[in-house]
Design a protein around this motif. Structure first.
Motif, PDB file in Angstrom:
ATOM      1  N   PRO A 175       0.802  -1.226   0.000  1.00  0.00           N
ATOM      2  CA  PRO A 175       0.000   0.000   0.000  1.00  0.00           C
ATOM      3  C   PRO A 175       0.835   1.275   0.000  1.00  0.00           C
ATOM      4  O   PRO A 175       0.332   2.332  -0.320  1.00  0.00           O
ATOM      5  CB  PRO A 175      -0.792  -0.102   1.303  1.00  0.00           C
ATOM      6  N   ALA A 176       2.103   1.190   0.368  1.00  0.00           N
ATOM      7  CA  ALA A 176       2.901   2.413   0.480  1.00  0.00           C
ATOM      8  C   ALA A 176       4.016   2.489  -0.548  1.00  0.00           C
ATOM      9  O   ALA A 176       4.800   3.422  -0.541  1.00  0.00           O
ATOM     10  CB  ALA A 176       3.488   2.521   1.888  1.00  0.00           C
ATOM     11  N   SER A 177       4.081   1.519  -1.452  1.00  0.00           N
ATOM     12  CA  SER A 177       5.257   1.485  -2.327  1.00  0.00           C
ATOM     13  C   SER A 177       5.259   2.598  -3.371  1.00  0.00           C
ATOM     14  O   SER A 177       6.291   2.924  -3.928  1.00  0.00           O
ATOM     15  CB  SER A 177       5.367   0.128  -3.016  1.00  0.00           C
ATOM     16  N   ALA A 178       4.080   3.208  -3.610  1.00  0.00           N
ATOM     17  CA  ALA A 178       4.061   4.306  -4.577  1.00  0.00           C
ATOM     18  C   ALA A 178       4.079   5.661  -3.879  1.00  0.00           C
ATOM     19  O   ALA A 178       3.817   6.677  -4.502  1.00  0.00           O
ATOM     20  CB  ALA A 178       2.821   4.194  -5.473  1.00  0.00           C
ATOM     21  N   LEU A 179       4.363   5.667  -2.571  1.00  0.00           N
ATOM     22  CA  LEU A 179       4.229   6.898  -1.801  1.00  0.00           C
ATOM     23  C   LEU A 179       5.567   7.391  -1.265  1.00  0.00           C
ATOM     24  O   LEU A 179       6.523   6.628  -1.137  1.00  0.00           O
ATOM     25  CB  LEU A 179       3.276   6.665  -0.623  1.00  0.00           C
ATOM     26  N   ASP A 180       5.609   8.673  -0.907  1.00  0.00           N
ATOM     27  CA  ASP A 180       6.828   9.246  -0.339  1.00  0.00           C
ATOM     28  C   ASP A 180       6.941   8.843   1.142  1.00  0.00           C
ATOM     29  O   ASP A 180       5.981   8.354   1.734  1.00  0.00           O
ATOM     30  CB  ASP A 180       6.789  10.765  -0.496  1.00  0.00           C
ATOM     31  N   PRO A 181       8.119   9.061   1.767  1.00  0.00           N
ATOM     32  CA  PRO A 181       8.326   8.591   3.146  1.00  0.00           C
ATOM     33  C   PRO A 181       7.329   9.158   4.154  1.00  0.00           C
ATOM     34  O   PRO A 181       6.906   8.445   5.063  1.00  0.00           O
ATOM     35  CB  PRO A 181       9.744   9.067   3.468  1.00  0.00           C
ATOM     36  N   VAL A 182       6.910  10.434   3.973  1.00  0.00           N
ATOM     37  CA  VAL A 182       5.974  11.013   4.935  1.00  0.00           C
ATOM     38  C   VAL A 182       4.626  10.307   4.858  1.00  0.00           C
ATOM     39  O   VAL A 182       4.049   9.897   5.871  1.00  0.00           O
ATOM     40  CB  VAL A 182       5.810  12.526   4.678  1.00  0.00           C
ATOM     41  N   SER A 183       4.153  10.115   3.622  1.00  0.00           N
ATOM     42  CA  SER A 183       2.873   9.420   3.452  1.00  0.00           C
ATOM     43  C   SER A 183       2.986   7.974   3.920  1.00  0.00           C
ATOM     44  O   SER A 183       2.046   7.421   4.497  1.00  0.00           O
ATOM     45  CB  SER A 183       2.445   9.435   1.985  1.00  0.00           C
ATOM     46  N   THR A 184       4.146   7.356   3.653  1.00  0.00           N
ATOM     47  CA  THR A 184       4.355   5.978   4.076  1.00  0.00           C
ATOM     48  C   THR A 184       4.242   5.872   5.593  1.00  0.00           C
ATOM     49  O   THR A 184       3.582   4.969   6.114  1.00  0.00           O
ATOM     50  CB  THR A 184       5.745   5.497   3.624  1.00  0.00           C
ATOM     51  N   ALA A 185       4.861   6.827   6.285  1.00  0.00           N
ATOM     52  CA  ALA A 185       4.801   6.804   7.751  1.00  0.00           C
ATOM     53  C   ALA A 185       3.359   6.916   8.226  1.00  0.00           C
ATOM     54  O   ALA A 185       2.945   6.235   9.178  1.00  0.00           O
ATOM     55  CB  ALA A 185       5.636   7.950   8.319  1.00  0.00           C
ATOM     56  N   LYS A 186       2.567   7.760   7.529  1.00  0.00           N
ATOM     57  CA  LYS A 186       1.159   7.905   7.912  1.00  0.00           C
ATOM     58  C   LYS A 186       0.400   6.597   7.739  1.00  0.00           C
ATOM     59  O   LYS A 186      -0.413   6.209   8.576  1.00  0.00           O
ATOM     60  CB  LYS A 186       0.503   9.004   7.077  1.00  0.00           C
ATOM     61  N   ILE A 187       0.666   5.926   6.605  1.00  0.00           N
ATOM     62  CA  ILE A 187      -0.012   4.652   6.346  1.00  0.00           C
ATOM     63  C   ILE A 187       0.389   3.621   7.412  1.00  0.00           C
ATOM     64  O   ILE A 187      -0.454   2.883   7.922  1.00  0.00           O
ATOM     65  CB  ILE A 187       0.351   4.121   4.936  1.00  0.00           C
ATOM     66  N   GLU A 188       1.669   3.628   7.776  1.00  0.00           N
ATOM     67  CA  GLU A 188       2.115   2.668   8.786  1.00  0.00           C
ATOM     68  C   GLU A 188       1.458   2.931  10.140  1.00  0.00           C
ATOM     69  O   GLU A 188       1.023   2.001  10.824  1.00  0.00           O
ATOM     70  CB  GLU A 188       3.641   2.717   8.918  1.00  0.00           C
ATOM     71  N   ASP A 189       1.387   4.226  10.521  1.00  0.00           N
ATOM     72  CA  ASP A 189       0.693   4.562  11.769  1.00  0.00           C
ATOM     73  C   ASP A 189      -0.735   4.049  11.738  1.00  0.00           C
ATOM     74  O   ASP A 189      -1.259   3.539  12.727  1.00  0.00           O
ATOM     75  CB  ASP A 189       0.664   6.092  11.960  1.00  0.00           C
ATOM     76  N   LEU A 190      -1.320   4.207  10.547  1.00  0.00           N
ATOM     77  CA  LEU A 190      -2.703   3.805  10.357  1.00  0.00           C
ATOM     78  C   LEU A 190      -2.869   2.301  10.575  1.00  0.00           C
ATOM     79  O   LEU A 190      -3.788   1.856  11.267  1.00  0.00           O
ATOM     80  CB  LEU A 190      -3.069   4.177   8.919  1.00  0.00           C
ATOM     81  N   ILE A 191      -1.967   1.532   9.976  1.00  0.00           N
ATOM     82  CA  ILE A 191      -2.032   0.081  10.124  1.00  0.00           C
ATOM     83  C   ILE A 191      -1.927  -0.273  11.608  1.00  0.00           C
ATOM     84  O   ILE A 191      -2.660  -1.119  12.121  1.00  0.00           O
ATOM     85  CB  ILE A 191      -0.902  -0.588   9.318  1.00  0.00           C
ATOM     86  N   PHE A 192      -1.045   0.446  12.311  1.00  0.00           N
ATOM     87  CA  PHE A 192      -0.865   0.206  13.736  1.00  0.00           C
ATOM     88  C   PHE A 192      -2.166   0.441  14.494  1.00  0.00           C
ATOM     89  O   PHE A 192      -2.526  -0.309  15.394  1.00  0.00           O
ATOM     90  CB  PHE A 192       0.240   1.130  14.262  1.00  0.00           C
ATOM     91  N   GLU A 193      -2.878   1.526  14.102  1.00  0.00           N
ATOM     92  CA  GLU A 193      -4.146   1.837  14.733  1.00  0.00           C
ATOM     93  C   GLU A 193      -5.212   0.794  14.414  1.00  0.00           C
ATOM     94  O   GLU A 193      -5.978   0.384  15.268  1.00  0.00           O
ATOM     95  CB  GLU A 193      -4.654   3.195  14.228  1.00  0.00           C
ATOM     96  N   LEU A 194      -5.240   0.405  13.145  1.00  0.00           N
ATOM     97  CA  LEU A 194      -6.360  -0.399  12.650  1.00  0.00           C
ATOM     98  C   LEU A 194      -6.295  -1.847  13.096  1.00  0.00           C
ATOM     99  O   LEU A 194      -7.309  -2.524  13.183  1.00  0.00           O
ATOM    100  CB  LEU A 194      -6.412  -0.359  11.117  1.00  0.00           C
ATOM    101  N   LYS A 195      -5.096  -2.332  13.414  1.00  0.00           N
ATOM    102  CA  LYS A 195      -5.000  -3.778  13.606  1.00  0.00           C
ATOM    103  C   LYS A 195      -5.673  -4.269  14.877  1.00  0.00           C
ATOM    104  O   LYS A 195      -5.883  -5.474  15.009  1.00  0.00           O
ATOM    105  CB  LYS A 195      -3.551  -4.236  13.526  1.00  0.00           C
ATOM    106  N   SER A 196      -6.043  -3.347  15.771  1.00  0.00           N
ATOM    107  CA  SER A 196      -6.793  -3.828  16.930  1.00  0.00           C
ATOM    108  C   SER A 196      -8.212  -4.239  16.541  1.00  0.00           C
ATOM    109  O   SER A 196      -8.856  -5.002  17.247  1.00  0.00           O
ATOM    110  CB  SER A 196      -6.837  -2.739  18.000  1.00  0.00           C
ATOM    111  N   GLN A 197      -8.682  -3.715  15.417  1.00  0.00           N
ATOM    112  CA  GLN A 197     -10.068  -4.008  15.027  1.00  0.00           C
ATOM    113  C   GLN A 197     -10.215  -4.877  13.786  1.00  0.00           C
ATOM    114  O   GLN A 197     -11.277  -5.409  13.532  1.00  0.00           O
ATOM    115  CB  GLN A 197     -10.813  -2.691  14.752  1.00  0.00           C
ATOM    116  N   TYR A 198      -9.151  -4.944  13.001  1.00  0.00           N
ATOM    117  CA  TYR A 198      -9.250  -5.708  11.757  1.00  0.00           C
ATOM    118  C   TYR A 198      -8.070  -6.672  11.681  1.00  0.00           C
ATOM    119  O   TYR A 198      -7.004  -6.395  12.233  1.00  0.00           O
ATOM    120  CB  TYR A 198      -9.185  -4.786  10.536  1.00  0.00           C
ATOM    121  N   THR A 199      -8.268  -7.760  10.963  1.00  0.00           N
ATOM    122  CA  THR A 199      -7.156  -8.631  10.645  1.00  0.00           C
ATOM    123  C   THR A 199      -6.498  -8.059   9.397  1.00  0.00           C
ATOM    124  O   THR A 199      -7.154  -7.905   8.379  1.00  0.00           O
ATOM    125  CB  THR A 199      -7.661 -10.054  10.351  1.00  0.00           C
TER     126      THR A 199
END
Lengths: 252, 358
Positions: A175-199
């Motif tokens: 999901p982050a391979s087409a994105l710059d490092p700042v956006s990538t970091a945001k996506i990663e934070d997001l995954i960290f947030e989301l994994k408590s509710q989704y697999t």
């Protein structure tokens, strides 16, 4: 709440070319699982088998069992039913350009005939908040097209679109391979947030990313699952020589 | 930039080539910048020798402006010519010509309304049949056609566009009209007679026959353009919809047709343009009677048909002038219809959200 995934003896082909060989693994619920490996190792094909997207390709063929929760997705249900329960985010952001931001997020529900305006408003807001995009777009929800956002915002919009249908599993194909490092970091934070509710199952080229976000990591090579274990163990004490070579950069 | 040329030079740039083709013209010009270069690279000296190319660029620009102006000139010429040649009729009937429905060369009574009505109605019937058919065909060809069948089918549709219209007319007279008369019209009359669109004597020839043959003629234009815009929609859009749990039809509706809608409307406009101006095939089956009848079974007349049929037998100046004014009316109707269609496109896209960046 997410559900776990059990894969047993999964083979996949494109035409006569076999891309996956007897893959078996258990993906635990409410965790992030990363799949790493060199290009062409079959990790993308593997996630596409988890929501039956592989067979949308005319020559795609699958054999084996995939259980999501209690359901055998290749026996008990039609592809459309599975895809309503398993969300997917693609490598390149693919928002609908003719739709506003609001319509993009609501598209999954509208597609399935959900019309309640008030509930729809709530879901769109919640999904955008979940995808950490709400603050940036809340004033332009209906005015701006999904395609007018930046690349990183578009990808978070696609995540919001996938979350709006409240899936049990979220698949992310680089999901982050087409994105710059700042956006990538945001996506990663997001995954960290989301994994408590989704697999979450995330395919990535970026080993640091796997190490940062995932509880478990699987290493694919030439269509085979070489090793699947706790992320920490894969990166510090891999059981297989090939895994060690890959994560230390000796090949791939 | 500099490192690029450097790279080309150091990377053994085919010495045989530099000796002949590239170095040739540059060394023949004395005083070129390459001469001061201690070790002249053939590529550099060649490019330096090309100069600013400003002259040829200017010539190209004016040539293209001239091409664009030609279009304006042609349109203006047609319009003025039509107005001048129909002066007598314009003076005699005024604006009333366009809303009057008489057509009697004996008494010198002329009005364009039945022809305008015939042209518009037959084109409308054609669109009603051709648009769903050709969009369906385009969907089949781009989304679900098995590979080996695709190009023969696409080729066949495009072949339809290559058939001369007089051949369509003949086919309509000998095949289509008898089929309509014997099989289609009775059914339409029995089931949809209450709309009063399918009533009255069933001759076979008439507005419906004209509409059907026009539909067949504009089908290849609409379907091939629609197919083109549909296949230009990225696969990622289809995948995005599929991943949300869409059926194939939902995927096509949301992921393909929605993204291609402006192009589809454009192709319909082009098809309509052809239907409005089509002459020969329509003349052969429309019935050529200048009357305004609601029923599609009744014979009618179109603007292009009346000009083609009666131009050679127009015996007096007023008759001729009236026919030219029909041509002017056709010209205006085409412009108005195109403008309306463009307005429609504008209205559709205006509601769409703005795209700030690509």
């Amino acid at each position: 709440m997410g559900v776990g995934i059990t894969v047993k003896d999964l083979d996949a082909w494109y035409g006569t070319h076999q891309t996956l060989f007897k893959i078996s693994l258990d993906i635990p619920a409410n965790q992030a699982t990363a799949l790493i490996g060199p290009s062409g190792c079959g990790k993308s094909t593997f996630v596409r088998c988890l929501n039956r997207m592989h067979e949308t390709n005319a020559s795609g063929r699958v054999d084996g069992t995939v259980r999501i929760g209690a359901m055998d997705i290749y026996k008990d249900a039609a592809p459309v039913e599975i895809r309503r329960r398993v969300g997917m985010v693609f490598q390149r952001p693919n928002p609908f350009p003719t739709m506003s931001i609001y319509e993009n997020v609501a598209s999954g529900l509208k597609l399935n005939g959900f019309r309640n305006r008030r509930v729809l408003d709530e879901i769109v807001e919640r999904s955008l908040k979940h995808a950490a995009l709400w603050e940036e777009v809340k004033d332009d929800l209906r005015r701006k097209s999904g395609a007018s956002l930046s690349g990183g915002q578009q990808q978070r919009l696609c995540i919001a679109r996938a979350l709006a249908v409240d899936p049990e599993v979220l698949l992310m194909d680089e999901p982050a391979s087409a994105l710059d490092p700042v956006s990538t970091a945001k996506i990663e934070d997001l995954i960290f947030e989301l994994k408590s509710q989704y697999t979450i199952v995330i395919v990535t080229h970026n080993m640091q990313q796997a190490a940062r976000v995932a509880e478990r990591t699987g290493f694919f090579l030439s269509g085979k699952l070489v090793e699947f274990d706790v992320t920490h163990k894969i990166f510090t004490n891999p059981g297989d020589k090939r895994t060690e070579d890959y994560i230390t950069g000796r090949f791939g | 930039m500099d490192s690029n040329t450097q790279q080309i030079r150091t990377r053994s740039f085919a010495p045989s080539l530099s000796q002949t083709a590239i170095a040739g013209p540059s060394t023949s010009r004395s005083g070129s910048p390459a001469a001061e270069d201690p070790s002249p690279s053939p590529v550099r000296s060649f490019l330096h020798a090309r100069g600013s190319s400003a002259g040829s660029d200017r010539a190209f620009r004016w040539l293209m402006v001239a091409c664009a102006l030609t279009i304006f000139a042609i349109v203006a010429l047609i319009a003025t010519e039509l107005v001048m040649r129909s002066e007598m009729s314009i003076k005699k009937f005024g604006f009333g010509f366009f809303v009057h429905s008489g057509w009697d060369p004996v008494t010198g009574d002329y009005g364009a309304l039945p022809f305008i009505y015939g042209t518009l109605l037959s084109s409308l019937v054609a669109l009603a049949i051709a648009v769903p058919l050709s969009v369906g065909l385009a969907i089949f060809l781009t989304e679900m056609c098995p590979g080996p069948l695709r190009s023969p089918l696409a080729f066949l549709t495009e072949l339809l566009a290559a058939i001369p219209s007089v051949v369509y007319g003949l086919w309509a007279v000998f095949v289509l009209v008898p089929i309509l008369r014997a099989h289609v019209n009775p059914v339409l009359g029995a089931t949809l007679g209450w709309t009063t669109l399918f009533t009255g004597p069933n001759y076979g020839i008439g507005m419906l026959a004209a509409g059907v043959i026009l539909a067949i003629m504009i089908l290849p234009i609409i379907s091939s353009l629609t197919r083109e815009v549909m296949s230009a929609v990225p696969y990622a859009q289809r995948e995005a919809v599929l991943a949300l749990g869409a059926t194939r039809w939902e995927m096509i509706r949301m992921g393909v047709l929605r993204n291609a809608r402006i192009g589809i409307v454009g192709s319909v406009i082009l098809g309509l343009g052809r239907a409005l101006g089509e002459t020969m095939a329509v003349t052969m089956v429309i019935g050529n009677r200048p009357e305004i009848v609601r029923s599609l079974f009744a014979p009618g007349y179109s603007m292009a048909s009346v000009i083609a049929n009666e131009f050679s037998e127009a015996s007096d100046d007023l008759y001729l002038s009236a026919l030219v004014e029909i041509g002017l009316a056709l010209f205006l109707v085409t412009i108005v219809v195109n403008a309306l269609a463009r307005l429609l496109v504008w209205a559709v896209t205006r509601g769409a959200p703005v795209r700030v960046a690509a």
